[in-house]
Design a protein around this motif. Structure first.
Motif, short mmCIF file in Angstrom:
data_model
loop_
_atom_site.label_atom_id
_atom_site.label_comp_id
_atom_site.label_asym_id
_atom_site.label_seq_id
_atom_site.Cartn_x
_atom_site.Cartn_y
_atom_site.Cartn_z
N PRO A 83 0.85 -1.19 0.00
CA PRO A 83 0.00 0.00 0.00
C PRO A 83 0.89 1.25 0.00
CG PRO A 83 -0.60 -1.52 1.79
CD PRO A 83 0.71 -1.99 1.24
N ILE A 84 0.33 2.42 -0.23
CA ILE A 84 1.11 3.66 -0.17
C ILE A 84 1.75 3.77 1.21
CG2 ILE A 84 1.02 6.17 -0.29
CD1 ILE A 84 -1.45 5.85 -2.11
N VAL A 85 3.07 3.86 1.24
CA VAL A 85 3.81 3.92 2.50
C VAL A 85 3.96 5.37 2.93
CG1 VAL A 85 5.95 3.23 3.66
CG2 VAL A 85 5.01 1.81 1.84
N VAL A 86 3.92 5.62 4.25
CA VAL A 86 4.01 6.98 4.78
C VAL A 86 5.20 7.73 4.21
CG1 VAL A 86 4.50 8.30 6.89
CG2 VAL A 86 2.75 6.52 6.92
N GLN A 87 6.35 7.11 4.20
CA GLN A 87 7.55 7.79 3.70
C GLN A 87 7.41 8.18 2.24
OE1 GLN A 87 11.19 5.50 4.06
NE2 GLN A 87 12.45 7.34 4.17
N GLN A 88 6.73 7.35 1.46
CA GLN A 88 6.47 7.68 0.06
C GLN A 88 5.53 8.88 -0.05
OE1 GLN A 88 4.92 3.74 -1.14
NE2 GLN A 88 6.34 3.87 -2.84
N TYR A 89 4.43 8.84 0.72
CA TYR A 89 3.46 9.91 0.58
C TYR A 89 4.04 11.24 1.03
CZ TYR A 89 -0.92 12.36 0.20
OH TYR A 89 -1.89 13.26 -0.17
N SER A 218 -5.09 -7.96 2.34
CA SER A 218 -6.14 -8.19 3.33
C SER A 218 -5.62 -7.64 4.65
CB SER A 218 -6.43 -9.68 3.46
OG SER A 218 -7.48 -9.92 4.38
N GLY A 219 -6.39 -6.73 5.25
CA GLY A 219 -5.99 -6.17 6.54
C GLY A 219 -5.13 -4.92 6.44
N ASN A 220 -4.77 -4.40 7.58
CA ASN A 220 -3.97 -3.19 7.79
C ASN A 220 -4.77 -1.92 7.46
OD1 ASN A 220 -1.63 -2.36 9.04
ND2 ASN A 220 -0.27 -2.85 7.34
N VAL A 221 -5.01 -1.63 6.18
CA VAL A 221 -5.85 -0.48 5.81
C VAL A 221 -6.73 -0.85 4.63
CG1 VAL A 221 -4.33 1.39 6.64
CG2 VAL A 221 -3.99 0.43 4.35
N TRP A 222 -7.83 -0.13 4.50
CA TRP A 222 -8.64 -0.23 3.28
C TRP A 222 -7.85 0.41 2.14
CZ3 TRP A 222 -13.39 -2.61 2.89
CH2 TRP A 222 -14.04 -2.92 4.09
N GLU A 223 -8.10 -0.05 0.91
CA GLU A 223 -7.39 0.48 -0.25
C GLU A 223 -8.39 0.97 -1.29
OE1 GLU A 223 -4.49 -2.33 -1.66
OE2 GLU A 223 -3.77 -2.77 0.36
N HIS A 224 -8.03 2.08 -1.93
CA HIS A 224 -8.87 2.66 -2.98
C HIS A 224 -8.65 1.95 -4.31
CE1 HIS A 224 -10.26 6.16 -0.71
NE2 HIS A 224 -9.02 6.37 -0.29
N CYS A 225 -9.71 1.89 -5.13
CA CYS A 225 -9.62 1.42 -6.52
C CYS A 225 -10.03 2.56 -7.45
CB CYS A 225 -10.52 0.21 -6.75
SG CYS A 225 -9.93 -1.30 -5.95
N GLU A 226 -9.65 2.43 -8.71
CA GLU A 226 -9.91 3.49 -9.68
C GLU A 226 -11.39 3.67 -9.99
OE1 GLU A 226 -8.79 6.40 -12.70
OE2 GLU A 226 -7.73 5.54 -11.00
N ASP A 227 -12.13 2.55 -10.07
CA ASP A 227 -13.53 2.64 -10.48
C ASP A 227 -14.44 2.47 -9.27
OD1 ASP A 227 -12.67 0.04 -10.18
OD2 ASP A 227 -13.75 -0.76 -11.90
N TRP A 228 -15.73 2.61 -9.52
CA TRP A 228 -16.72 2.60 -8.45
C TRP A 228 -17.53 1.31 -8.49
CZ3 TRP A 228 -16.17 6.48 -5.08
CH2 TRP A 228 -15.51 7.62 -5.51
N TYR A 229 -17.94 0.86 -7.33
CA TYR A 229 -18.77 -0.35 -7.22
C TYR A 229 -20.10 -0.16 -7.94
CZ TYR A 229 -22.07 -3.62 -5.14
OH TYR A 229 -23.04 -4.56 -4.97
N HIS A 230 -20.55 -1.23 -8.61
CA HIS A 230 -21.88 -1.23 -9.24
C HIS A 230 -22.49 -2.61 -9.01
CE1 HIS A 230 -25.10 -1.05 -12.23
NE2 HIS A 230 -24.91 0.25 -12.26
#
Length: 232
Positions: A83-89, A218-230
């Protein structure tokens, strides 16, 4: 470039060294391992077909995980190992503050975890408190032309061509002690983060690696995806 068992030849990626990871996928590491670039690791997911979602008969199935349907990728793609790491962000905030704006959990922190920061000792943790747009802006910065994965791309990288219940397989069931995932096993705020009350550094649960070798799917944080659920 090298060849990994069960995948095509590893495509060349300038500025990166490539090797086969433990899941026999092409894995790319930045040739400059200093600072945030130590987390700049990518995994090549080859073309293929998989069944997206989960079947109605699977234990724990939710209606939003259907309909179970086939998806085919005619070309491969790369996905971040972490996932996006703090140091990266934080590097993106410093380099491009107009796009990578400050993370905040002001409206979504019921257990008072706070925002993960390097100053708070969490430089190797996943960056929490990001909106979809902030996450997308980061992707464009860290890999020019990059974007968030679609839901289908994310799920294929997680489970591969043969359906599995979890990124690591159908078994074992996740527990904090078997190192498959960071999650709230005990319940309540005190159970958050395997009872540590915070996220864990990325990649802490290696037995929970996905089919492709991507971690923390799985776990740690939720992750974003490009598209939206339908629903269909």
């Amino acid at each position: 470039a090298g060849v990994c068992v069960g995948t095509p030849d590893c495509p060349a990626l300038a500025g990166y060294d490539v090797a086969c990871n433990l899941q026999d996928h092409c894995e790319y590491t930045n040739q400059d391992p200093t600072g945030w670039k130590q987390w700049d690791v990518w995994i090549y997911v080859p073309p293929g077909t998989f069944d997206m979602g989960s079947p109605d008969t699977e234990d724990g199935h939710n209606t939003y995980e259907g309909p179970f349907h086939s998806v085919t990728f005619s070309t491969g793609y790369c996905i971040g190992k972490y996932p996006i790491v703090v140091q990266q962000y934080e590097a993106c905030v410093a380099a491009n503050p107009g796009e990578c704006t400050t993370a905040t959990v002001a409206d979504q922190d019921p257990c008072e975890w706070g925002v993960n920061t390097s100053a708070g000792g969490r430089s190797a943790h996943p960056q929490n408190g990001l909106t979809w747009q902030q996450a997308r802006n980061f992707c464009e910065w860290v890999a020019p032309g990059g974007r968030l994965p679609s839901e289908a791309e994310w799920e294929y990288a997680a489970k591969g061509p043969v359906h599995r219940k979890y990124p690591w397989g159908d078994t074992p069931e996740p527990t904090c002690s078997n190192d498959t995932a960071v999650f709230n096993e005990a319940g309540g705020c005190e159970g958050s983060g395997c009872s540590q009350g915070e996220t864990w550094p990325v990649g802490s649960k290696l037995p929970g690696a996905s089919w492709s070798g991507a971690l923390d799917m799985s776990g740690n944080v939720w992750e974003h995806c490009e598209d939206w659920y339908h629903s269909t």
